[in-house]
Enzyme design. Structure first.
Site, PDB file in Angstrom:
ATOM      1  N   ALA A  65       0.854  -1.185   0.000  1.00 33.44           N
ATOM      2  CA  ALA A  65       0.000   0.000   0.000  1.00 33.44           C
ATOM      3  C   ALA A  65       0.890   1.236   0.000  1.00 33.44           C
ATOM      4  O   ALA A  65       2.042   1.177   0.444  1.00 33.44           O
ATOM      5  CB  ALA A  65      -0.893  -0.012   1.234  1.00 33.44           C
ATOM      6  N   GLY A 110       0.526  -5.165   0.658  1.00 36.43           N
ATOM      7  CA  GLY A 110      -0.631  -5.302  -0.231  1.00 36.43           C
ATOM      8  C   GLY A 110      -0.307  -6.013  -1.536  1.00 36.43           C
ATOM      9  O   GLY A 110      -1.187  -6.625  -2.152  1.00 36.43           O
ATOM     10  N   GLU A 113      -0.458  -9.572  -0.662  1.00 33.86           N
ATOM     11  CA  GLU A 113      -1.877  -9.887  -0.404  1.00 33.86           C
ATOM     12  C   GLU A 113      -2.674  -9.996  -1.706  1.00 33.86           C
ATOM     13  O   GLU A 113      -3.528 -10.882  -1.847  1.00 33.86           O
ATOM     14  CB  GLU A 113      -2.488  -8.810   0.502  1.00 33.86           C
ATOM     15  CG  GLU A 113      -1.931  -8.869   1.923  1.00 33.86           C
ATOM     16  CD  GLU A 113      -2.343  -7.677   2.764  1.00 33.86           C
ATOM     17  OE1 GLU A 113      -1.910  -6.550   2.441  1.00 33.86           O
ATOM     18  OE2 GLU A 113      -3.094  -7.863   3.731  1.00 33.86           O
ATOM     19  N   GLU A 133       4.270  -5.225   7.407  1.00 34.65           N
ATOM     20  CA  GLU A 133       3.445  -4.214   8.083  1.00 34.65           C
ATOM     21  C   GLU A 133       3.854  -3.955   9.526  1.00 34.65           C
ATOM     22  O   GLU A 133       3.772  -2.822  10.012  1.00 34.65           O
ATOM     23  CB  GLU A 133       1.957  -4.619   8.035  1.00 34.65           C
ATOM     24  CG  GLU A 133       1.311  -4.455   6.662  1.00 34.65           C
ATOM     25  CD  GLU A 133       1.505  -5.650   5.742  1.00 34.65           C
ATOM     26  OE1 GLU A 133       2.300  -6.561   6.072  1.00 34.65           O
ATOM     27  OE2 GLU A 133       0.860  -5.672   4.687  1.00 34.65           O
TER      28      GLU A 133
HETATM   29  N1  COA Z   1       4.573   3.252  -0.424  1.00 33.21           N
HETATM   30  C1  COA Z   1       4.957   4.428  -0.956  1.00 33.21           C
HETATM   31  N2  COA Z   1       6.101   4.597  -1.638  1.00 33.21           N
HETATM   32  C2  COA Z   1       6.888   3.502  -1.808  1.00 33.21           C
HETATM   33  C3  COA Z   1       6.546   2.248  -1.286  1.00 33.21           C
HETATM   34  C4  COA Z   1       5.311   2.137  -0.576  1.00 33.21           C
HETATM   35  N3  COA Z   1       4.888   0.981  -0.079  1.00 33.21           N
HETATM   36  N4  COA Z   1       7.524   1.372  -1.604  1.00 33.21           N
HETATM   37  C5  COA Z   1       8.436   2.055  -2.299  1.00 33.21           C
HETATM   38  N5  COA Z   1       8.072   3.346  -2.435  1.00 33.21           N
HETATM   39  C6  COA Z   1       8.766   4.428  -3.120  1.00 33.21           C
HETATM   40  C7  COA Z   1       9.945   4.951  -2.295  1.00 33.21           C
HETATM   41  O1  COA Z   1       9.490   5.904  -1.326  1.00 33.21           O
HETATM   42  C8  COA Z   1      10.793   5.575  -3.373  1.00 33.21           C
HETATM   43  O2  COA Z   1      10.204   6.794  -3.747  1.00 33.21           O
HETATM   44  P1  COA Z   1      11.158   8.111  -3.982  1.00 33.21           P
HETATM   45  O3  COA Z   1      12.081   7.701  -5.108  1.00 33.21           O
HETATM   46  O4  COA Z   1      10.189   9.187  -4.370  1.00 33.21           O
HETATM   47  O5  COA Z   1      11.873   8.337  -2.699  1.00 33.21           O
HETATM   48  C9  COA Z   1      10.597   4.619  -4.539  1.00 33.21           C
HETATM   49  O6  COA Z   1       9.384   3.926  -4.293  1.00 33.21           O
HETATM   50  C10 COA Z   1      11.717   3.612  -4.678  1.00 33.21           C
HETATM   51  O7  COA Z   1      11.847   2.919  -3.443  1.00 33.21           O
HETATM   52  P2  COA Z   1      13.241   2.783  -2.641  1.00 33.21           P
HETATM   53  O8  COA Z   1      12.897   2.540  -1.201  1.00 33.21           O
HETATM   54  O9  COA Z   1      14.126   3.938  -2.949  1.00 33.21           O
HETATM   55  O10 COA Z   1      13.839   1.466  -3.320  1.00 33.21           O
HETATM   56  P3  COA Z   1      14.833   0.409  -2.645  1.00 33.21           P
HETATM   57  O11 COA Z   1      15.287  -0.482  -3.755  1.00 33.21           O
HETATM   58  O12 COA Z   1      15.873   1.097  -1.837  1.00 33.21           O
HETATM   59  O13 COA Z   1      13.946  -0.441  -1.630  1.00 33.21           O
HETATM   60  C11 COA Z   1      11.979  -1.675  -0.939  1.00 33.21           C
HETATM   61  C12 COA Z   1      12.906  -1.256  -2.103  1.00 33.21           C
HETATM   62  C13 COA Z   1      10.792  -2.413  -1.552  1.00 33.21           C
HETATM   63  C14 COA Z   1      12.743  -2.630   0.001  1.00 33.21           C
HETATM   64  C15 COA Z   1      11.515  -0.422  -0.157  1.00 33.21           C
HETATM   65  O14 COA Z   1      10.992   0.506  -1.090  1.00 33.21           O
HETATM   66  C16 COA Z   1      10.448  -0.705   0.855  1.00 33.21           C
HETATM   67  O15 COA Z   1      10.737  -1.223   1.926  1.00 33.21           O
HETATM   68  N6  COA Z   1       9.188  -0.312   0.543  1.00 33.21           N
HETATM   69  C17 COA Z   1       8.071  -0.406   1.479  1.00 33.21           C
HETATM   70  C18 COA Z   1       7.581  -1.820   1.602  1.00 33.21           C
HETATM   71  C19 COA Z   1       6.450  -1.900   2.618  1.00 33.21           C
HETATM   72  O16 COA Z   1       6.631  -1.663   3.799  1.00 33.21           O
HETATM   73  N7  COA Z   1       5.255  -2.256   2.143  1.00 33.21           N
HETATM   74  C20 COA Z   1       4.090  -2.413   2.981  1.00 33.21           C
HETATM   75  C21 COA Z   1       3.300  -1.165   3.035  1.00 33.21           C
HETATM   76  S1  COA Z   1       1.886  -1.350   4.082  1.00 33.21           S
END
Ligand code: COA
Length: 259
Positions: A65, A110, A113, A133
Protein backbone atom coordinates in the site's frame (compact mmCIF):
# COMPACT_ATOMS: atom_id res chain seq x y z
CA UNK A 1 -11.72 1.65 -20.64
CA UNK A 2 -8.63 3.78 -19.97
CA UNK A 3 -6.63 3.78 -16.76
CA UNK A 4 -4.19 6.22 -15.17
CA UNK A 5 -2.13 3.78 -13.09
CA UNK A 6 -2.66 0.51 -14.98
CA UNK A 7 -2.08 -0.88 -18.42
CA UNK A 8 -4.75 -3.23 -19.71
CA UNK A 9 -3.85 -5.33 -22.75
CA UNK A 10 -5.62 -8.26 -24.36
CA UNK A 11 -3.97 -10.84 -26.60
CA UNK A 12 -4.93 -14.44 -27.37
CA UNK A 13 -7.94 -14.25 -24.99
CA UNK A 14 -5.65 -13.31 -22.07
CA UNK A 15 -5.90 -9.90 -20.37
CA UNK A 16 -2.70 -8.57 -18.85
CA UNK A 17 -3.19 -5.98 -16.12
CA UNK A 18 0.08 -4.18 -15.37
CA UNK A 19 0.30 -1.89 -12.35
CA UNK A 20 2.20 1.06 -13.75
CA UNK A 21 3.72 3.34 -11.09
CA UNK A 22 7.30 2.09 -11.43
CA UNK A 23 8.83 5.19 -9.80
CA UNK A 24 6.93 4.25 -6.60
CA UNK A 25 7.54 0.52 -7.06
CA UNK A 26 3.84 0.23 -8.01
CA UNK A 27 2.72 1.10 -4.47
CA UNK A 28 -1.06 0.89 -4.23
CA UNK A 29 -2.59 4.30 -3.64
CA UNK A 30 -6.38 4.43 -3.30
CA UNK A 31 -6.80 5.42 -6.95
CA UNK A 32 -4.79 2.41 -8.15
CA UNK A 33 -6.83 0.07 -5.94
CA UNK A 34 -10.04 1.50 -7.43
CA UNK A 35 -8.64 1.00 -10.95
CA UNK A 36 -7.76 -2.60 -10.11
CA UNK A 37 -11.43 -3.13 -9.24
CA UNK A 38 -12.51 -1.63 -12.55
CA UNK A 39 -9.91 -3.69 -14.44
CA UNK A 40 -10.91 -7.06 -13.00
CA UNK A 41 -14.56 -6.20 -13.66
CA UNK A 42 -13.68 -5.30 -17.25
CA UNK A 43 -11.80 -8.59 -17.70
CA UNK A 44 -14.68 -10.63 -16.28
CA UNK A 45 -17.22 -8.76 -18.43
CA UNK A 46 -15.39 -8.95 -21.77
CA UNK A 47 -16.19 -11.85 -24.08
CA UNK A 48 -12.73 -11.68 -25.65
CA UNK A 49 -11.04 -12.37 -22.28
CA UNK A 50 -10.84 -15.88 -20.80
CA UNK A 51 -8.06 -15.43 -18.21
CA UNK A 52 -6.15 -12.66 -16.43
CA UNK A 53 -2.47 -12.03 -15.73
CA UNK A 54 -1.56 -9.40 -13.14
CA UNK A 55 1.96 -8.01 -13.06
CA UNK A 56 3.98 -4.86 -12.29
CA UNK A 57 5.95 -2.43 -14.46
CA UNK A 58 9.67 -2.07 -13.79
CA UNK A 59 11.53 -3.82 -10.96
CA UNK A 60 8.57 -4.39 -8.60
CA UNK A 61 5.37 -6.37 -8.71
CA UNK A 62 3.76 -4.18 -6.00
CA UNK A 63 5.72 -2.85 -2.98
CA UNK A 64 2.60 -2.58 -0.83
CA UNK A 65 0.00 0.00 0.00
CA UNK A 66 1.14 3.58 -0.57
CA UNK A 67 2.63 4.51 2.79
CA UNK A 68 2.31 8.24 2.03
CA UNK A 69 -1.49 7.81 2.08
CA UNK A 70 -1.58 5.53 5.14
CA UNK A 71 0.58 7.78 7.24
CA UNK A 72 -2.17 10.28 8.13
CA UNK A 73 -5.18 7.96 8.24
CA UNK A 74 -7.65 8.04 11.14
CA UNK A 75 -8.86 4.74 12.65
CA UNK A 76 -12.08 4.95 10.62
CA UNK A 77 -10.15 5.84 7.45
CA UNK A 78 -7.99 2.77 8.03
CA UNK A 79 -10.97 0.48 8.53
CA UNK A 80 -12.70 1.86 5.43
CA UNK A 81 -9.52 1.62 3.35
CA UNK A 82 -8.99 -2.00 4.40
CA UNK A 83 -12.58 -2.96 3.66
CA UNK A 84 -12.59 -1.30 0.24
CA UNK A 85 -9.32 -3.03 -0.69
CA UNK A 86 -10.44 -6.39 0.68
CA UNK A 87 -13.63 -6.26 -1.40
CA UNK A 88 -11.66 -5.43 -4.56
CA UNK A 89 -9.03 -8.13 -3.93
CA UNK A 90 -11.87 -10.60 -3.35
CA UNK A 91 -13.04 -9.93 -6.92
CA UNK A 92 -9.73 -11.39 -8.20
CA UNK A 93 -10.36 -14.45 -6.01
CA UNK A 94 -13.97 -14.97 -7.09
CA UNK A 95 -13.43 -14.16 -10.75
CA UNK A 96 -14.95 -17.02 -12.79
CA UNK A 97 -11.99 -16.61 -15.17
CA UNK A 98 -8.55 -17.76 -13.91
CA UNK A 99 -6.39 -15.02 -12.38
CA UNK A 100 -2.61 -15.36 -12.09
CA UNK A 101 -0.16 -13.09 -10.26
CA UNK A 102 3.02 -12.82 -12.31
CA UNK A 103 5.47 -11.69 -9.63
CA UNK A 104 8.33 -9.93 -11.38
CA UNK A 105 9.94 -8.32 -8.30
CA UNK A 106 8.96 -7.01 -4.86
CA UNK A 107 5.57 -8.31 -3.69
CA UNK A 108 5.31 -6.76 -0.25
CA UNK A 109 2.37 -5.97 2.00
CA UNK A 110 -0.63 -5.30 -0.23
CA UNK A 111 1.36 -6.69 -3.18
CA UNK A 112 1.77 -10.05 -1.49
CA UNK A 113 -1.88 -9.89 -0.40
CA UNK A 114 -3.11 -9.20 -3.94
CA UNK A 115 -0.95 -12.03 -5.27
CA UNK A 116 -2.49 -14.34 -2.67
CA UNK A 117 -6.00 -13.33 -3.78
CA UNK A 118 -5.18 -14.49 -7.33
CA UNK A 119 -5.83 -18.14 -8.16
CA UNK A 120 -2.21 -18.97 -9.06
CA UNK A 121 1.18 -17.33 -8.44
CA UNK A 122 4.16 -17.47 -10.80
CA UNK A 123 7.35 -15.78 -9.62
CA UNK A 124 10.61 -14.65 -11.16
CA UNK A 125 13.75 -15.98 -9.48
CA UNK A 126 14.35 -12.32 -8.55
CA UNK A 127 11.03 -11.88 -6.70
CA UNK A 128 10.97 -10.96 -3.03
CA UNK A 129 7.86 -11.47 -0.95
CA UNK A 130 6.79 -10.49 2.54
CA UNK A 131 4.33 -8.84 4.89
CA UNK A 132 6.40 -6.04 6.47
CA UNK A 133 3.44 -4.21 8.08
CA UNK A 134 4.59 -4.80 11.68
CA UNK A 135 7.69 -2.74 10.88
CA UNK A 136 5.29 0.17 10.27
CA UNK A 137 3.21 -0.44 13.38
CA UNK A 138 0.20 -1.95 11.62
CA UNK A 139 -1.16 -5.36 10.66
CA UNK A 140 -1.89 -6.35 7.06
CA UNK A 141 -5.22 -4.85 5.95
CA UNK A 142 -5.97 -6.57 2.66
CA UNK A 143 -6.47 -10.15 3.86
CA UNK A 144 -2.87 -11.12 4.64
CA UNK A 145 -3.56 -12.47 8.11
CA UNK A 146 -6.25 -14.72 6.63
CA UNK A 147 -4.91 -15.91 3.27
CA UNK A 148 -1.27 -16.42 4.30
CA UNK A 149 -2.02 -19.13 6.94
CA UNK A 150 -4.42 -20.78 4.52
CA UNK A 151 -1.64 -20.99 1.92
CA UNK A 152 1.44 -21.80 3.99
CA UNK A 153 0.09 -22.96 7.38
CA UNK A 154 -0.17 -21.16 10.70
CA UNK A 155 3.45 -21.40 11.85
CA UNK A 156 5.09 -20.30 8.62
CA UNK A 157 2.50 -17.52 8.24
CA UNK A 158 3.06 -16.20 11.74
CA UNK A 159 6.82 -16.35 11.23
CA UNK A 160 6.49 -14.14 8.15
CA UNK A 161 3.90 -11.83 9.74
CA UNK A 162 5.76 -11.37 13.03
CA UNK A 163 9.27 -10.91 11.63
CA UNK A 164 8.09 -8.82 8.67
CA UNK A 165 11.03 -10.38 6.82
CA UNK A 166 11.27 -10.60 3.04
CA UNK A 167 11.85 -14.05 1.53
CA UNK A 168 13.15 -14.93 -1.90
CA UNK A 169 11.24 -16.80 -4.59
CA UNK A 170 12.84 -20.17 -3.81
CA UNK A 171 11.77 -19.96 -0.16
CA UNK A 172 8.29 -18.75 -1.17
CA UNK A 173 8.03 -21.79 -3.45
CA UNK A 174 9.20 -24.14 -0.70
CA UNK A 175 6.49 -22.73 1.58
CA UNK A 176 3.76 -22.93 -1.09
CA UNK A 177 3.36 -19.17 -1.27
CA UNK A 178 4.18 -19.27 -4.99
CA UNK A 179 3.35 -22.14 -7.33
CA UNK A 180 6.22 -21.91 -9.83
CA UNK A 181 9.51 -20.04 -10.11
CA UNK A 182 11.06 -19.20 -13.47
CA UNK A 183 14.01 -17.24 -14.82
CA UNK A 184 13.22 -13.51 -15.09
CA UNK A 185 13.61 -13.48 -18.87
CA UNK A 186 11.14 -16.39 -19.22
CA UNK A 187 8.54 -15.03 -16.79
CA UNK A 188 5.97 -13.47 -19.11
CA UNK A 189 6.22 -16.16 -21.79
CA UNK A 190 5.80 -18.87 -19.16
CA UNK A 191 2.85 -17.01 -17.62
CA UNK A 192 1.17 -16.75 -21.03
CA UNK A 193 1.82 -20.42 -21.75
CA UNK A 194 0.43 -21.60 -18.39
CA UNK A 195 -2.60 -19.31 -18.68
CA UNK A 196 -3.00 -20.44 -22.30
CA UNK A 197 -3.24 -24.05 -21.16
CA UNK A 198 -5.95 -23.02 -18.66
CA UNK A 199 -8.07 -20.99 -21.05
CA UNK A 200 -7.98 -23.79 -23.63
CA UNK A 201 -10.31 -25.69 -21.28
CA UNK A 202 -14.09 -25.40 -20.96
CA UNK A 203 -14.91 -21.96 -19.44
CA UNK A 204 -17.83 -23.20 -17.31
CA UNK A 205 -15.67 -26.03 -15.95
CA UNK A 206 -12.96 -23.50 -15.02
CA UNK A 207 -15.55 -21.34 -13.25
CA UNK A 208 -16.90 -24.43 -11.47
CA UNK A 209 -13.45 -25.44 -10.19
CA UNK A 210 -12.78 -21.92 -8.92
CA UNK A 211 -16.13 -21.61 -7.16
CA UNK A 212 -15.94 -25.10 -5.64
CA UNK A 213 -12.46 -24.40 -4.25
CA UNK A 214 -13.47 -20.94 -2.94
CA UNK A 215 -16.71 -22.09 -1.31
CA UNK A 216 -15.25 -25.40 -0.17
CA UNK A 217 -12.36 -23.74 1.68
CA UNK A 218 -14.84 -21.84 3.84
CA UNK A 219 -16.66 -24.97 4.95
CA UNK A 220 -16.00 -28.56 6.07
CA UNK A 221 -15.04 -31.49 3.85
CA UNK A 222 -18.54 -32.99 3.66
CA UNK A 223 -20.17 -29.69 2.68
CA UNK A 224 -17.32 -29.03 0.26
CA UNK A 225 -17.85 -32.37 -1.46
CA UNK A 226 -21.56 -31.56 -1.77
CA UNK A 227 -20.67 -28.31 -3.53
CA UNK A 228 -18.40 -30.31 -5.83
CA UNK A 229 -21.03 -32.95 -6.68
CA UNK A 230 -23.55 -30.21 -7.48
CA UNK A 231 -21.13 -28.70 -10.01
CA UNK A 232 -20.26 -32.17 -11.35
CA UNK A 233 -23.93 -32.78 -12.03
CA UNK A 234 -24.72 -29.27 -13.26
CA UNK A 235 -21.96 -29.29 -15.87
CA UNK A 236 -23.55 -32.38 -17.45
CA UNK A 237 -26.16 -29.96 -18.78
CA UNK A 238 -23.57 -28.09 -20.86
CA UNK A 239 -22.83 -28.36 -24.55
CA UNK A 240 -19.14 -28.13 -23.62
CA UNK A 241 -19.33 -31.37 -21.62
CA UNK A 242 -20.77 -33.18 -24.60
CA UNK A 243 -18.21 -31.57 -26.91
CA UNK A 244 -15.27 -32.39 -24.58
CA UNK A 245 -16.21 -36.04 -24.27
CA UNK A 246 -17.12 -36.45 -27.94
CA UNK A 247 -13.81 -34.85 -28.97
CA UNK A 248 -11.93 -37.29 -26.72
CA UNK A 249 -13.74 -40.30 -28.21
CA UNK A 250 -13.24 -38.97 -31.75
CA UNK A 251 -9.53 -38.30 -31.02
CA UNK A 252 -9.68 -34.59 -31.92
CA UNK A 253 -9.25 -31.29 -30.10
CA UNK A 254 -12.45 -29.97 -28.48
CA UNK A 255 -14.09 -26.76 -29.64
CA UNK A 256 -15.50 -25.20 -26.47
CA UNK A 257 -18.00 -22.35 -26.68
CA UNK A 258 -18.67 -21.63 -23.01
CA UNK A 259 -22.24 -22.91 -23.28
N1 COA B 1 4.57 3.25 -0.42
C1 COA B 1 4.96 4.43 -0.96
N2 COA B 1 6.10 4.60 -1.64
C2 COA B 1 6.89 3.50 -1.81
C3 COA B 1 6.55 2.25 -1.29
C4 COA B 1 5.31 2.14 -0.58
N3 COA B 1 4.89 0.98 -0.08
N4 COA B 1 7.52 1.37 -1.60
C5 COA B 1 8.44 2.06 -2.30
N5 COA B 1 8.07 3.35 -2.44
C6 COA B 1 8.77 4.43 -3.12
C7 COA B 1 9.95 4.95 -2.29
O1 COA B 1 9.49 5.90 -1.33
C8 COA B 1 10.79 5.58 -3.37
O2 COA B 1 10.20 6.79 -3.75
P1 COA B 1 11.16 8.11 -3.98
O3 COA B 1 12.08 7.70 -5.11
O4 COA B 1 10.19 9.19 -4.37
O5 COA B 1 11.87 8.34 -2.70
C9 COA B 1 10.60 4.62 -4.54
O6 COA B 1 9.38 3.93 -4.29
C10 COA B 1 11.72 3.61 -4.68
O7 COA B 1 11.85 2.92 -3.44
P2 COA B 1 13.24 2.78 -2.64
O8 COA B 1 12.90 2.54 -1.20
O9 COA B 1 14.13 3.94 -2.95
O10 COA B 1 13.84 1.47 -3.32
P3 COA B 1 14.83 0.41 -2.65
O11 COA B 1 15.29 -0.48 -3.75
O12 COA B 1 15.87 1.10 -1.84
O13 COA B 1 13.95 -0.44 -1.63
C11 COA B 1 11.98 -1.67 -0.94
C12 COA B 1 12.91 -1.26 -2.10
C13 COA B 1 10.79 -2.41 -1.55
C14 COA B 1 12.74 -2.63 0.00
C15 COA B 1 11.51 -0.42 -0.16
O14 COA B 1 10.99 0.51 -1.09
C16 COA B 1 10.45 -0.71 0.85
O15 COA B 1 10.74 -1.22 1.93
N6 COA B 1 9.19 -0.31 0.54
C17 COA B 1 8.07 -0.41 1.48
C18 COA B 1 7.58 -1.82 1.60
C19 COA B 1 6.45 -1.90 2.62
O16 COA B 1 6.63 -1.66 3.80
N7 COA B 1 5.25 -2.26 2.14
C20 COA B 1 4.09 -2.41 2.98
C21 COA B 1 3.30 -1.16 3.04
S1 COA B 1 1.89 -1.35 4.08
Amino acid sequence: MSYQFLQFDVADRIATITVNRPDKLNALNDATIAELGAAIDEAVRRDDVAGVLLTGAGRAFIAGADISELESQSPLDGQRRARVGQAIFRRFETSPKPTMAVINGFALGGGCELAMACHVRLASEKAKLGQPEVKLGIVPGYGGTQRLPRLVGRGAALKLLLTGDMIDAAEAHRLGLVDQVVAPEALMDTARAVMGSMVANAPLALAGCIEAVNRGQDTDLVQGCTIESDFFGLLSATADMREGMRAFLEKRAPNFTGA
